[in-house]
Write a protein that holds these residues in place. Structure first.
Motif, mmCIF file in Angstrom:
data_model
loop_
_atom_site.group_PDB
_atom_site.id
_atom_site.type_symbol
_atom_site.label_atom_id
_atom_site.label_comp_id
_atom_site.label_asym_id
_atom_site.label_seq_id
_atom_site.Cartn_x
_atom_site.Cartn_y
_atom_site.Cartn_z
ATOM 1 N N ASP A 57 66.382 -16.632 -29.754
ATOM 2 C CA ASP A 57 67.594 -16.596 -30.569
ATOM 3 C C ASP A 57 68.211 -17.985 -30.702
ATOM 4 O OD1 ASP A 57 67.304 -13.907 -30.963
ATOM 5 O OD2 ASP A 57 68.756 -13.309 -29.431
ATOM 6 N N ILE A 58 68.263 -18.723 -29.599
ATOM 7 C CA ILE A 58 68.851 -20.064 -29.634
ATOM 8 C C ILE A 58 67.996 -20.997 -30.487
ATOM 9 C CG2 ILE A 58 69.401 -22.100 -28.251
ATOM 10 C CD1 ILE A 58 70.207 -20.197 -25.989
ATOM 11 N N ILE A 59 66.686 -20.883 -30.349
ATOM 12 C CA ILE A 59 65.773 -21.726 -31.129
ATOM 13 C C ILE A 59 65.949 -21.480 -32.626
ATOM 14 C CG2 ILE A 59 63.328 -22.102 -31.687
ATOM 15 C CD1 ILE A 59 62.781 -21.491 -28.669
ATOM 16 N N LEU A 60 66.034 -20.230 -33.018
ATOM 17 C CA LEU A 60 66.152 -19.917 -34.441
ATOM 18 C C LEU A 60 67.513 -20.328 -34.996
ATOM 19 C CD1 LEU A 60 64.254 -16.511 -34.655
ATOM 20 C CD2 LEU A 60 63.425 -18.827 -35.134
ATOM 21 N N LEU A 61 68.562 -20.258 -34.177
ATOM 22 C CA LEU A 61 69.865 -20.768 -34.603
ATOM 23 C C LEU A 61 69.822 -22.290 -34.738
ATOM 24 C CD1 LEU A 61 72.354 -18.604 -32.492
ATOM 25 C CD2 LEU A 61 72.091 -18.590 -34.979
ATOM 26 N N GLU A 62 69.172 -22.928 -33.777
ATOM 27 C CA GLU A 62 68.993 -24.381 -33.832
ATOM 28 C C GLU A 62 68.216 -24.779 -35.084
ATOM 29 O OE1 GLU A 62 67.430 -27.858 -30.735
ATOM 30 O OE2 GLU A 62 66.758 -25.779 -30.494
ATOM 31 N N LEU A 63 67.216 -23.977 -35.420
ATOM 32 C CA LEU A 63 66.393 -24.255 -36.593
ATOM 33 C C LEU A 63 67.209 -24.223 -37.876
ATOM 34 C CD1 LEU A 63 63.610 -24.737 -37.853
ATOM 35 C CD2 LEU A 63 63.244 -22.253 -37.812
ATOM 36 N N VAL A 64 68.155 -23.308 -37.971
ATOM 37 C CA VAL A 64 69.017 -23.238 -39.155
ATOM 38 C C VAL A 64 69.749 -24.559 -39.360
ATOM 39 C CG1 VAL A 64 71.049 -22.133 -40.156
ATOM 40 C CG2 VAL A 64 69.297 -20.731 -39.051
ATOM 41 N N THR A 65 70.307 -25.096 -38.275
ATOM 42 C CA THR A 65 71.019 -26.374 -38.353
ATOM 43 C C THR A 65 70.081 -27.507 -38.728
ATOM 44 O OG1 THR A 65 72.640 -25.665 -36.707
ATOM 45 C CG2 THR A 65 72.415 -28.030 -37.061
ATOM 46 N N ILE B 101 59.133 -30.836 -38.171
ATOM 47 C CA ILE B 101 59.881 -30.253 -37.052
ATOM 48 C C ILE B 101 58.945 -30.135 -35.851
ATOM 49 C CG2 ILE B 101 60.997 -28.144 -36.203
ATOM 50 C CD1 ILE B 101 61.968 -27.702 -39.101
ATOM 51 N N GLU B 102 59.445 -30.538 -34.689
ATOM 52 C CA GLU B 102 58.677 -30.380 -33.448
ATOM 53 C C GLU B 102 59.325 -29.304 -32.585
ATOM 54 O OE1 GLU B 102 56.867 -33.223 -29.973
ATOM 55 O OE2 GLU B 102 59.025 -33.376 -30.333
ATOM 56 N N TRP B 103 58.537 -28.315 -32.178
ATOM 57 C CA TRP B 103 59.030 -27.346 -31.206
ATOM 58 C C TRP B 103 58.585 -27.785 -29.820
ATOM 59 C CZ3 TRP B 103 56.946 -21.797 -30.005
ATOM 60 C CH2 TRP B 103 57.777 -21.202 -29.034
ATOM 61 N N ARG B 104 59.555 -28.177 -28.973
ATOM 62 C CA ARG B 104 59.276 -28.557 -27.595
ATOM 63 C C ARG B 104 59.248 -27.287 -26.745
ATOM 64 N NH1 ARG B 104 60.402 -33.536 -25.379
ATOM 65 N NH2 ARG B 104 60.114 -32.386 -23.429
ATOM 66 N N VAL B 105 58.060 -26.758 -26.579
ATOM 67 C CA VAL B 105 57.886 -25.448 -25.956
ATOM 68 C C VAL B 105 58.154 -25.487 -24.458
ATOM 69 C CG1 VAL B 105 56.346 -23.453 -25.872
ATOM 70 C CG2 VAL B 105 56.108 -25.110 -27.699
ATOM 71 N N ASP B 106 58.115 -26.673 -23.856
ATOM 72 C CA ASP B 106 58.389 -26.749 -22.413
ATOM 73 C C ASP B 106 59.839 -26.406 -22.078
ATOM 74 O OD1 ASP B 106 58.196 -29.369 -23.854
ATOM 75 O OD2 ASP B 106 59.300 -30.113 -22.108
ATOM 76 N N PHE B 107 60.730 -26.386 -23.086
ATOM 77 C CA PHE B 107 62.106 -25.943 -22.862
ATOM 78 C C PHE B 107 62.226 -24.413 -22.899
ATOM 79 C CE2 PHE B 107 62.877 -30.322 -24.075
ATOM 80 C CZ PHE B 107 64.017 -30.681 -23.365
ATOM 81 N N PHE B 108 61.233 -23.732 -23.447
ATOM 82 C CA PHE B 108 61.283 -22.283 -23.697
ATOM 83 C C PHE B 108 61.069 -21.518 -22.392
ATOM 84 C CE2 PHE B 108 58.941 -18.484 -25.693
ATOM 85 C CZ PHE B 108 60.113 -17.851 -26.089
ATOM 86 N N THR B 109 61.994 -20.624 -22.043
ATOM 87 C CA THR B 109 61.927 -19.929 -20.758
ATOM 88 C C THR B 109 60.747 -18.962 -20.662
ATOM 89 O OG1 THR B 109 63.466 -18.233 -21.570
ATOM 90 C CG2 THR B 109 64.402 -20.085 -20.343
ATOM 91 N N GLN B 110 60.221 -18.520 -21.805
ATOM 92 C CA GLN B 110 59.092 -17.577 -21.801
ATOM 93 C C GLN B 110 57.758 -18.269 -22.064
ATOM 94 O OE1 GLN B 110 61.303 -14.645 -24.577
ATOM 95 N NE2 GLN B 110 59.911 -13.336 -23.401
ATOM 96 N N ILE B 111 57.651 -19.516 -21.679
ATOM 97 C CA ILE B 111 56.443 -20.277 -21.990
ATOM 98 C C ILE B 111 55.189 -19.648 -21.374
ATOM 99 C CG2 ILE B 111 56.717 -21.837 -20.008
ATOM 100 C CD1 ILE B 111 55.591 -24.087 -21.815
ATOM 101 N N ALA B 112 55.337 -18.907 -20.280
ATOM 102 C CA ALA B 112 54.178 -18.288 -19.635
ATOM 103 C C ALA B 112 53.711 -17.026 -20.362
ATOM 104 C CB ALA B 112 54.495 -17.962 -18.177
ATOM 105 N N ASP B 113 54.475 -16.564 -21.341
ATOM 106 C CA ASP B 113 54.139 -15.356 -22.102
ATOM 107 C C ASP B 113 53.548 -15.795 -23.448
ATOM 108 O OD1 ASP B 113 54.074 -13.047 -23.661
ATOM 109 O OD2 ASP B 113 56.007 -12.301 -22.924
ATOM 110 N N THR B 114 52.226 -15.807 -23.528
ATOM 111 C CA THR B 114 51.554 -16.319 -24.732
ATOM 112 C C THR B 114 51.978 -15.561 -25.981
ATOM 113 O OG1 THR B 114 49.641 -17.050 -23.458
ATOM 114 C CG2 THR B 114 49.309 -16.740 -25.811
ATOM 115 N N ALA B 115 52.094 -14.238 -25.877
ATOM 116 C CA ALA B 115 52.489 -13.438 -27.045
ATOM 117 C C ALA B 115 53.882 -13.829 -27.528
ATOM 118 C CB ALA B 115 52.436 -11.952 -26.699
#
Length: 251
Positions: free
Chosen positions: A24-32, A41-55
């Motif tokens: 949700d935060i990422i998609l809100l950030e994307l709007v801005t 656009i670069e998605w820094r996935v190491d910030f994502f809390t669900q990085i261990a969930d591939t799906a």
């Protein structure tokens, strides 16, 4: 129709990062970010809390890709040893996650650190080729600026691995280090055939984000909403500076 890709045109492309911790935060950030009209656009996935969930990662990557329209996307897992966030994935698991992005999304670029084991780099290269994904071969040092020969070799290594873009980002301790980075970029531009990205970070290095394109850097990073590295300039300010530099040089 995709937007501009790295290495196209004479002006460096402007890339803005997404560093949210949840979907949700990422998609809100994307709007801005999209309101700022970056080139990439670069998605820094190491910030994502669900990085261990591939799906979950694939789901968010697809959502970003769909929302971004014609703007290309870079998928980046930055390791802690190169200035990224602490994550639960091993190096091999991070490579496999990059491979999954290549296989299951239309993301244009994945970032692969040159500090990975050669067999991991070669494996990802083959998966990326099979799925028409490009690889940015990156090297980061957030502590200091290595010598000119070392930095030049990083760009050469990226090309010799058969990867698509070479990237070097380093931390200067003095203005001399900034000159080293710019000089290496210019020399690498003459020696290698793939597009290059280079930057000196922090306050001293901020100038490289503005004039790096003059020396051969094909992309620069700017703040859309949140910075992903020290020294990033707000996108509107950076776009103004790039325009002034381009106009002054008659490009």
């Amino acid at each position: 129709m995709k937007g501009k890709m790295i290495g196209e045109g004479t002006r460096p492309l402007i890339c803005t990062p997404l560093v949210g911790k949840t979907k949700d935060i990422i998609l809100l950030e994307l709007v801005t970010v999209l309101e700022k009209e970056p080139d990439i656009i670069e998605w820094r996935v190491d910030f994502f809390t669900q990085i261990a969930d591939t799906a979950a990662v694939i789901e968010v990557a697809k959502a970003i890709r769909n929302a971004a329209g014609s703007i290309p996307i870079i998928f980046t897992i930055r390791s802690i040893r190169e200035g990224g966030q602490p994550i639960s994935l091993s190096d091999r698991e991070a490579i496999e996650l990059n491979a999954a992005i290549c296989k299951h999304t239309d993301v244009e670029y994945v970032d692969c650190e040159l500090s990975n084991e050669p067999e991991n780099i070669k494996y990802l290269r083959e998966v990326a080729r099979q799925n028409n994904t490009k690889i940015i071969a990156s090297f980061h040092n957030f502590d200091y600026t290595p010598g000119k020969d070392i930095l030049l070799q990083k760009f050469v290594d990226a090309q010799e691995y058969g990867l698509d873009v070479g990237k070097v980002a380093v931390m200067p301790k003095a203005l001399d280090d900034v000159l080293t980075l710019l000089s290496v970029t210019l020399e690498a531009r003459r020696k290698v055939k793939i597009p290059l990205i280079s930057m000196s970070m922090g306050g001293y290095g901020a100038v490289t984000r503005m004039i790096g394109g003059v020396f051969g850097s094909s992309l620069t990073f700017a703040v859309g909403q949140n910075a992903s590295a020290p020294g990033q300039v707000p996108i509107d300010d950076l776009r103004t500076v790039l325009h002034i530099v381009e106009k002054s040089m008659g490009r």
